[in-house]
Design an enzyme around this catalytic site. Sequence first.
Site, mmCIF file in Angstrom:
data_model
loop_
_atom_site.group_PDB
_atom_site.id
_atom_site.type_symbol
_atom_site.label_atom_id
_atom_site.label_comp_id
_atom_site.label_asym_id
_atom_site.label_seq_id
_atom_site.Cartn_x
_atom_site.Cartn_y
_atom_site.Cartn_z
ATOM 1 N N THR A 20 52.192 35.093 35.122
ATOM 2 C CA THR A 20 53.102 36.128 34.653
ATOM 3 C C THR A 20 53.289 35.983 33.147
ATOM 4 O O THR A 20 53.337 34.875 32.613
ATOM 5 C CB THR A 20 54.461 36.085 35.367
ATOM 6 O OG1 THR A 20 55.201 34.929 34.939
ATOM 7 C CG2 THR A 20 54.284 36.045 36.879
ATOM 8 N N GLY A 21 53.350 37.123 32.462
ATOM 9 C CA GLY A 21 53.408 37.078 31.011
ATOM 10 C C GLY A 21 52.123 36.560 30.399
ATOM 11 O O GLY A 21 52.123 35.971 29.314
ATOM 12 N N ALA A 39 37.841 29.943 37.428
ATOM 13 C CA ALA A 39 38.720 30.636 38.376
ATOM 14 C C ALA A 39 38.859 32.106 38.011
ATOM 15 O O ALA A 39 38.578 32.524 36.883
ATOM 16 C CB ALA A 39 40.100 29.978 38.373
ATOM 17 N N VAL A 41 41.479 34.815 37.116
ATOM 18 C CA VAL A 41 42.823 34.761 36.553
ATOM 19 C C VAL A 41 43.366 36.176 36.404
ATOM 20 O O VAL A 41 42.741 37.029 35.767
ATOM 21 C CB VAL A 41 42.843 34.048 35.190
ATOM 22 C CG1 VAL A 41 44.271 33.964 34.645
ATOM 23 C CG2 VAL A 41 42.244 32.653 35.304
ATOM 24 N N TYR A 175 69.570 32.506 27.451
ATOM 25 C CA TYR A 175 68.163 32.164 27.685
ATOM 26 C C TYR A 175 68.036 30.752 28.260
ATOM 27 O O TYR A 175 67.339 30.530 29.256
ATOM 28 C CB TYR A 175 67.381 32.276 26.380
ATOM 29 C CG TYR A 175 65.967 31.761 26.474
ATOM 30 C CD1 TYR A 175 64.953 32.542 27.015
ATOM 31 C CD2 TYR A 175 65.631 30.475 26.020
ATOM 32 C CE1 TYR A 175 63.651 32.067 27.116
ATOM 33 C CE2 TYR A 175 64.338 29.994 26.110
ATOM 34 C CZ TYR A 175 63.353 30.795 26.660
ATOM 35 O OH TYR A 175 62.062 30.321 26.769
ATOM 36 N N SER A 178 69.102 30.623 31.797
ATOM 37 C CA SER A 178 68.148 31.269 32.703
ATOM 38 C C SER A 178 66.952 30.366 32.963
ATOM 39 O O SER A 178 66.412 30.329 34.069
ATOM 40 C CB SER A 178 67.692 32.617 32.132
ATOM 41 O OG SER A 178 66.799 32.442 31.040
ATOM 42 N N LYS A 179 66.518 29.611 31.946
ATOM 43 C CA LYS A 179 65.397 28.698 32.134
ATOM 44 C C LYS A 179 65.801 27.510 33.009
ATOM 45 O O LYS A 179 65.003 27.029 33.820
ATOM 46 C CB LYS A 179 64.877 28.217 30.782
ATOM 47 C CG LYS A 179 64.331 29.329 29.896
ATOM 48 C CD LYS A 179 63.217 30.130 30.557
ATOM 49 C CE LYS A 179 61.913 29.408 30.589
ATOM 50 N NZ LYS A 179 60.795 30.249 31.102
ATOM 51 N N GLY A 208 57.557 21.989 25.733
ATOM 52 C CA GLY A 208 58.029 21.246 24.579
ATOM 53 C C GLY A 208 58.413 22.187 23.458
ATOM 54 O O GLY A 208 58.959 23.261 23.678
#
Length: 303
Positions: A20-21, A39, A41, A175, A178-179, A208
């Site tokens: 996603t994204g 693979a 993707v 944010y 939410s993470k 990171g």
Amino acid sequence: MEHWDVHRPPRAEGKTFLVTGGNAGIGYFVAEQLAGTGATVLLGSRDAGKADVAMASIRSRVPDAKLGHLRLDLSELASIQSTVDTLGFDRLDAVVCNAGVLLENQPRRETAEGHELTFATNHLGHFVLVDQLMPLLEAARAGRVVTTGSFVGKSAQLDLDDLQSERDYQPKRTYARSKQAQMLFAFELDRRLRAAGSTVLSVVDHPGGALDSLTPPRPVHPALGGRKFPAGLLLQGKDAGAWPAVRAVLDPDARGGEMFGPRVFGLRGEPRREPVRGRLADTGLAARLWAASVGLTGAEVTR
């Protein structure tokens, strides 16, 4: 596999991954690196034009890349089931729940369904998506849900009484919360999968400190000028920020409930396993968040 070669990950021919994204940022580099393993993707993205640019960029570096686009808007929860119905696959080997928004310097916004936009996109949308994908993940030999959290999410103070930031909206704080919700969801998901005897694993990663200014140029990410010292000593580009997610997808020794992050202070370097501590290890908090998420979405995820 304690030593992980970020430039030579295991081959994955015959497998299918959804990112996603995947059309921009860290998600783009996750897709690019996974495509290099052979693979198939799929790039989950709202914008077909941006997905096309991303796929062309990947093919310029991986000429035999097997790619596809899934039109996906995680902020529209009601659309996710019909989106998954268009996949056309009988199994899915992994989904990388990477997409996210940070509305810096903007007022609080709600989706058409009345959810705060950041929380809806980053957490609730992935909660519903995993629910809809679970039959395809179960059909794979060893499906994986890989959830990309963040360094700031590890220390956020999630408020279960104000998940939608109605009383206390600050873009960066919302944010981070939410993470953290995403990461708590992923750990709780693995506990529930293990209890159900599922073969699907839920693994967490975080990039990171990944900066645009340290990221190599791509058509989806133009070269940026400016000084890179001393940031380059402590942080890294988004290409390296993708390494923990790629390891979480491909490492044959990965176990459910593990977390991968950069080796150097959790900010930069090759991916390694990280201990799960603090609020991320709070099973009571995770269970309450799960119940709240079910109440907000109607999705059960595990049954």
